[in-house]
Scaffold this motif. Structure first.
Motif, PDB file in Angstrom:
ATOM      1  N   LYS A   6       0.822  -1.210   0.000  1.00 16.21           N
ATOM      2  CA  LYS A   6       0.000   0.000   0.000  1.00 16.21           C
ATOM      3  C   LYS A   6       0.856   1.260   0.000  1.00 16.21           C
ATOM      4  O   LYS A   6       0.509   2.266  -0.630  1.00 16.21           O
ATOM      5  N   GLU A   7       1.970   1.227   0.713  1.00 16.01           N
ATOM      6  CA  GLU A   7       2.862   2.379   0.742  1.00 16.01           C
ATOM      7  C   GLU A   7       3.384   2.671  -0.661  1.00 16.01           C
ATOM      8  O   GLU A   7       3.421   3.828  -1.096  1.00 16.01           O
ATOM      9  N   LEU A   8       3.749   1.618  -1.393  1.00 12.23           N
ATOM     10  CA  LEU A   8       4.229   1.808  -2.763  1.00 12.23           C
ATOM     11  C   LEU A   8       3.109   2.321  -3.661  1.00 12.23           C
ATOM     12  O   LEU A   8       3.324   3.210  -4.495  1.00 12.23           O
TER      13      LEU A   8
ATOM     14  N   PRO B 241      -5.425   2.282  -2.133  1.00 13.06           N
ATOM     15  CA  PRO B 241      -4.209   2.458  -1.326  1.00 13.06           C
ATOM     16  C   PRO B 241      -4.365   3.464  -0.193  1.00 13.06           C
ATOM     17  O   PRO B 241      -3.573   3.462   0.752  1.00 13.06           O
ATOM     18  N   HIS B 242      -5.386   4.323  -0.273  1.00 18.36           N
ATOM     19  CA  HIS B 242      -5.580   5.353   0.745  1.00 18.36           C
ATOM     20  C   HIS B 242      -6.536   4.897   1.850  1.00 18.36           C
ATOM     21  O   HIS B 242      -6.773   5.643   2.804  1.00 18.36           O
TER      22      HIS B 242
ATOM     23  N   ALA C 219      -8.612   6.862 -15.904  1.00 21.06           N
ATOM     24  CA  ALA C 219      -9.262   7.587 -14.803  1.00 21.06           C
ATOM     25  C   ALA C 219      -8.950   6.927 -13.464  1.00 21.06           C
ATOM     26  O   ALA C 219      -8.721   7.610 -12.454  1.00 21.06           O
ATOM     27  N   MET C 220      -8.942   5.597 -13.410  1.00 23.93           N
ATOM     28  CA  MET C 220      -8.636   4.908 -12.160  1.00 23.93           C
ATOM     29  C   MET C 220      -7.206   5.230 -11.713  1.00 23.93           C
ATOM     30  O   MET C 220      -6.952   5.470 -10.526  1.00 23.93           O
ATOM     31  N   ALA C 221      -6.271   5.251 -12.670  1.00 22.30           N
ATOM     32  CA  ALA C 221      -4.883   5.586 -12.336  1.00 22.30           C
ATOM     33  C   ALA C 221      -4.764   7.029 -11.860  1.00 22.30           C
ATOM     34  O   ALA C 221      -4.020   7.329 -10.919  1.00 22.30           O
ATOM     35  N   VAL C 222      -5.512   7.928 -12.484  1.00 21.57           N
ATOM     36  CA  VAL C 222      -5.484   9.338 -12.081  1.00 21.57           C
ATOM     37  C   VAL C 222      -6.069   9.502 -10.683  1.00 21.57           C
ATOM     38  O   VAL C 222      -5.553  10.265  -9.859  1.00 21.57           O
ATOM     39  N   ALA C 223      -7.159   8.767 -10.389  1.00 22.79           N
ATOM     40  CA  ALA C 223      -7.803   8.860  -9.069  1.00 22.79           C
ATOM     41  C   ALA C 223      -6.888   8.396  -7.948  1.00 22.79           C
ATOM     42  O   ALA C 223      -7.062   8.791  -6.790  1.00 22.79           O
ATOM     43  N   GLN C 224      -5.921   7.589  -8.266  1.00 26.24           N
ATOM     44  CA  GLN C 224      -4.979   7.093  -7.260  1.00 26.24           C
ATOM     45  C   GLN C 224      -4.142   8.228  -6.668  1.00 26.24           C
ATOM     46  O   GLN C 224      -3.637   8.127  -5.554  1.00 26.24           O
ATOM     47  N   GLU C 225      -3.994   9.313  -7.450  1.00 25.54           N
ATOM     48  CA  GLU C 225      -3.306  10.536  -7.007  1.00 25.54           C
ATOM     49  C   GLU C 225      -1.906  10.254  -6.455  1.00 25.54           C
ATOM     50  O   GLU C 225      -1.536  10.718  -5.375  1.00 25.54           O
ATOM     51  N   THR C 226      -1.136   9.509  -7.220  1.00 18.77           N
ATOM     52  CA  THR C 226       0.251   9.259  -6.848  1.00 18.77           C
ATOM     53  C   THR C 226       1.150  10.345  -7.430  1.00 18.77           C
ATOM     54  O   THR C 226       0.855  10.874  -8.507  1.00 18.77           O
TER      55      THR C 226
ATOM     56  N   VAL D 238       3.457   5.283  -6.366  1.00 20.86           N
ATOM     57  CA  VAL D 238       3.624   4.956  -7.785  1.00 20.86           C
ATOM     58  C   VAL D 238       2.356   4.310  -8.314  1.00 20.86           C
ATOM     59  O   VAL D 238       1.893   3.298  -7.784  1.00 20.86           O
ATOM     60  N   GLY D 239       1.782   4.897  -9.371  1.00 17.97           N
ATOM     61  CA  GLY D 239       0.634   4.316 -10.035  1.00 17.97           C
ATOM     62  C   GLY D 239       1.039   3.779 -11.394  1.00 17.97           C
ATOM     63  O   GLY D 239       1.878   4.371 -12.073  1.00 17.97           O
TER      64      GLY D 239
END
Length: 284
Positions: free
Chosen positions: A89-91, A120-121, A167-174, A95-96
């Motif tokens: 989860k920390e990674l 991850p959040h 969009a899913m990768a963007v929502a991860q906000e890494t 990194v997304g």
């Protein structure tokens, strides 16, 4: 080759180490090494595009940087620390990765799939929050799929599904976002939308690394271009400096002219065509 300075080799934990880097990275499949010992620094807060012929190691490099593919030798460092020492989860908060192809669970809606980027959040003490809802809505809006939020993913076209995964990768906000051929399945209009989104993410402070096949898209949108061949980096730097007929010939075995876009100043690669003479008509 011009634009390819030798990288320095920061020790693990050094404060001035780049955010993400590879040192003597060796990765392979079976008995074959795809990356035979690669050094690579990802410039912070830049839009780095990796280009090269098929099977040259572009996707393998991205997967190794995201710890999806184990290294046979060398290391990947994130903020100066070996990436193998991070928890999952920390990674994922740092990194997304958007891989080339992904499979959505049967019947899942667009909103629910994009919401998974917030996993991850989440924790036992932290459930779904307003911040999560904001991140999902912003990602849906930025990728142009907000009006599809309540549709099932399996009902969408290939191009629509690709934008949902982005969009899913963007929502991860890494702070670091790795995109493996994000314009696959998209028509030219949506390709440009995704490329502009990548540029906007970089302008907002994120570090973006993408694998692209279209050399002219790469040369126009990248702030840092990396050219690969046979698992090695053969050039890196500002596209305006390194994209030359010689580089195109080395990478693709192609004779080409490199022009300059009069609006953007970006290099434009125009492949040369052999001159064909008309066949004489046969006698009657």
């Amino acid at each position: 080759m011009k634009g390819t300075p030798q990288p320095d080799r920061p020790a693990e934990g050094r404060a001035d180490a780049p955010g993400l880097s590879a040192r003597e990275l060796r990765v392979g499949y079976g008995a074959r090494d795809v990356l035979p010992g690669l050094d690579f620094d990802v410039p912070d807060a830049e839009l780095t595009v990796v280009i090269g012929p098929n099977a040259c190691g572009k996707s393998t490099l991205l997967h190794a940087l995201a710890r999806l593919h184990a290294a046979r030798g060398g290391s990947v460092l994130l903020d100066g620390k070996d990436i193998r020492r991070y928890g999952a989860k920390e990674l994922a908060r740092r990194v997304g990765l958007l891989p080339q192809s992904s499979t959505a669970p049967d019947g899942i809606t667009v909103h629910d799939l994009v919401s998974r980027g917030r996993y991850p959040h989440q924790s036992v003490l932290r459930g779904w929050s307003r911040e999560d809802a904001r991140a999902v809505e912003n990602a849906l809006r930025a990728t142009g799929v907000l009006d599809l939020a309540h549709r099932r993913v399996d009902q969408l076209s290939g191009g629509q599904r690709q934008r949902v995964w982005i969009a899913m990768a963007v929502a991860q906000e890494t702070p670091l976002l790795l995109l493996d051929e994000p314009t696959t399945f998209l028509d030219i209009g949506h390709q440009v939308e995704v490329l502009r989104l990548m540029r906007e993410l970089r302008e907002a402070g994120r570090t973006v690394v993408a694998v692209l096949h279209e050399i002219n898209h790469a040369a126009r949108y990248a702030t840092h271009l990396v050219a690969m061949r046979e698992g090695r980096i053969i050039a890196r730097g500002d596209p305006r400096e390194i994209v030359t007929p010689e580089l195109i010939g080395t990478m693709f075995g192609l004779t080409a002219r490199v022009l300059v876009d009069e609006v953007t100043g970006a290099p434009v690669v125009v492949p040369d065509e052999p001159i064909r003479t008309a066949r004489p008509s046969s006698a009657r």
